[in-house]
Design an enzyme around this catalytic site. Sequence first.
Site, PDB file in Angstrom:
ATOM      1  N   ILE A 156      59.818 131.747  76.532  1.00  0.00           N
ATOM      2  CA  ILE A 156      61.263 131.932  76.380  1.00  0.00           C
ATOM      3  C   ILE A 156      61.813 132.880  77.428  1.00  0.00           C
ATOM      4  O   ILE A 156      62.887 132.644  78.010  1.00  0.00           O
ATOM      5  CB  ILE A 156      61.595 132.408  74.954  1.00  0.00           C
ATOM      6  N   ASP A 175      54.725 143.014  81.207  1.00  0.00           N
ATOM      7  CA  ASP A 175      53.936 142.194  80.288  1.00  0.00           C
ATOM      8  C   ASP A 175      52.467 142.338  80.672  1.00  0.00           C
ATOM      9  O   ASP A 175      52.065 141.880  81.739  1.00  0.00           O
ATOM     10  CB  ASP A 175      54.357 140.731  80.370  1.00  0.00           C
ATOM     11  N   ALA A 235      63.821 138.313  69.789  1.00  0.00           N
ATOM     12  CA  ALA A 235      62.394 138.053  69.597  1.00  0.00           C
ATOM     13  C   ALA A 235      61.979 138.406  68.170  1.00  0.00           C
ATOM     14  O   ALA A 235      62.001 137.545  67.285  1.00  0.00           O
ATOM     15  CB  ALA A 235      61.583 138.844  70.622  1.00  0.00           C
ATOM     16  N   ARG A 236      61.580 139.664  67.942  1.00  0.00           N
ATOM     17  CA  ARG A 236      61.153 140.118  66.621  1.00  0.00           C
ATOM     18  C   ARG A 236      61.847 141.433  66.313  1.00  0.00           C
ATOM     19  O   ARG A 236      61.895 142.356  67.150  1.00  0.00           O
ATOM     20  CB  ARG A 236      59.633 140.328  66.567  1.00  0.00           C
ATOM     21  N   ASP A 260      69.699 139.713  67.324  1.00  0.00           N
ATOM     22  CA  ASP A 260      69.724 138.507  66.494  1.00  0.00           C
ATOM     23  C   ASP A 260      68.630 138.547  65.434  1.00  0.00           C
ATOM     24  O   ASP A 260      68.589 137.705  64.550  1.00  0.00           O
ATOM     25  CB  ASP A 260      69.547 137.255  67.370  1.00  0.00           C
ATOM     26  N   GLU A 265      65.938 140.989  56.733  1.00  0.00           N
ATOM     27  CA  GLU A 265      66.985 139.977  56.831  1.00  0.00           C
ATOM     28  C   GLU A 265      67.252 139.364  55.461  1.00  0.00           C
ATOM     29  O   GLU A 265      66.304 139.027  54.754  1.00  0.00           O
ATOM     30  CB  GLU A 265      66.568 138.894  57.835  1.00  0.00           C
ATOM     31  N   HIS A 284      70.301 135.975  62.919  1.00  0.00           N
ATOM     32  CA  HIS A 284      69.103 135.195  63.242  1.00  0.00           C
ATOM     33  C   HIS A 284      69.492 133.735  63.500  1.00  0.00           C
ATOM     34  O   HIS A 284      68.972 132.801  62.878  1.00  0.00           O
ATOM     35  CB  HIS A 284      68.072 135.278  62.113  1.00  0.00           C
TER      36      HIS A 284
END
Length: 320
Positions: A156, A175, A235-236, A260, A265, A284
Amino acid sequence: MTQKVVVTDYTFPSLAAEEAAAVAAGAAFSAHQCKIDEEVAAAVADADAVAVQFARFGPKAAAAIRPGATVIRYGVGYDNIDLTAAAQAKLKVGYVPDYCADEVADHTSATILTLLRKLAPLDASVRRGEWAAVKICMPMKPFNDTTIGFFGMGQIGSAVRRRLDGFGFRFIASDPGVTVEQAQAAGVTLVSADALLSQADLISLHAPSTPATSGFFNAARFAQMQPHAMIVNSARGQLINEDDLASALVAGVIGGAALDVFHTEPLPAGSLLRNAPNCLLSPHAAWYSETAIGRLQGLVADDLARALRGAPPRKPVPDH
């Protein structure tokens, strides 16, 4: 013995694809709305193939399911599956990391552009009766003097970079799983996490939640960022300490954020993020398009069919 397919929980209007996969293989099919561990364990007892959406699949479920069975997670993440318990029960675990890659990349790219051009505060200022573009926009760099940083550079993140190509941005990424050569091929410069924090005008998060990344973005890390810098997370939720982020926004330690995904949630009513300035929130929604749900369910149904004929998941959970 008749094979058994179970869906532990779901939010979809129909499970026609999943049920059709079971029926075609001559298997029994059942669907549930499990909320707690005991309900999951009871539902999956002696099952050969299980699809899980949000319910926790823990040790009790792993002990109840048929040995060697398959568990498929509806979605990109698999935090709700206890992989240690699954491994001990010799279960095969799969997920669907590719069903909404384009949608998330689209949403993230749109969010980045919205933040950098400060469209939300500009809109709010006009509705308040103001007409003060420069006052609201400052500080604002031109895109060809703006550095976008990626925290994680997988499928992504790479798709977001491609979508932003042409705007004149400089791209950097941190990364540990990416080599310098892979980064160059993806069109980014590989840097350390510290360099990412200090150099990026906006950081887009694309890492999984692991012991190394959970809570990585906290008060100390926000203090390393530039005062005008922004952060985007599709992402998370676990990657960010949300209270520290809210405090950083209130104090002007960083310039803005767009989220998001969240720790809990729906976002709790008492979350400090609700009243934090320069903070764009969405429920989300990055995964969504009119075809994404059908694509997700179709891929899970295919995995259930694979499990019933003894084949491994299409996308096994990494290192499992």
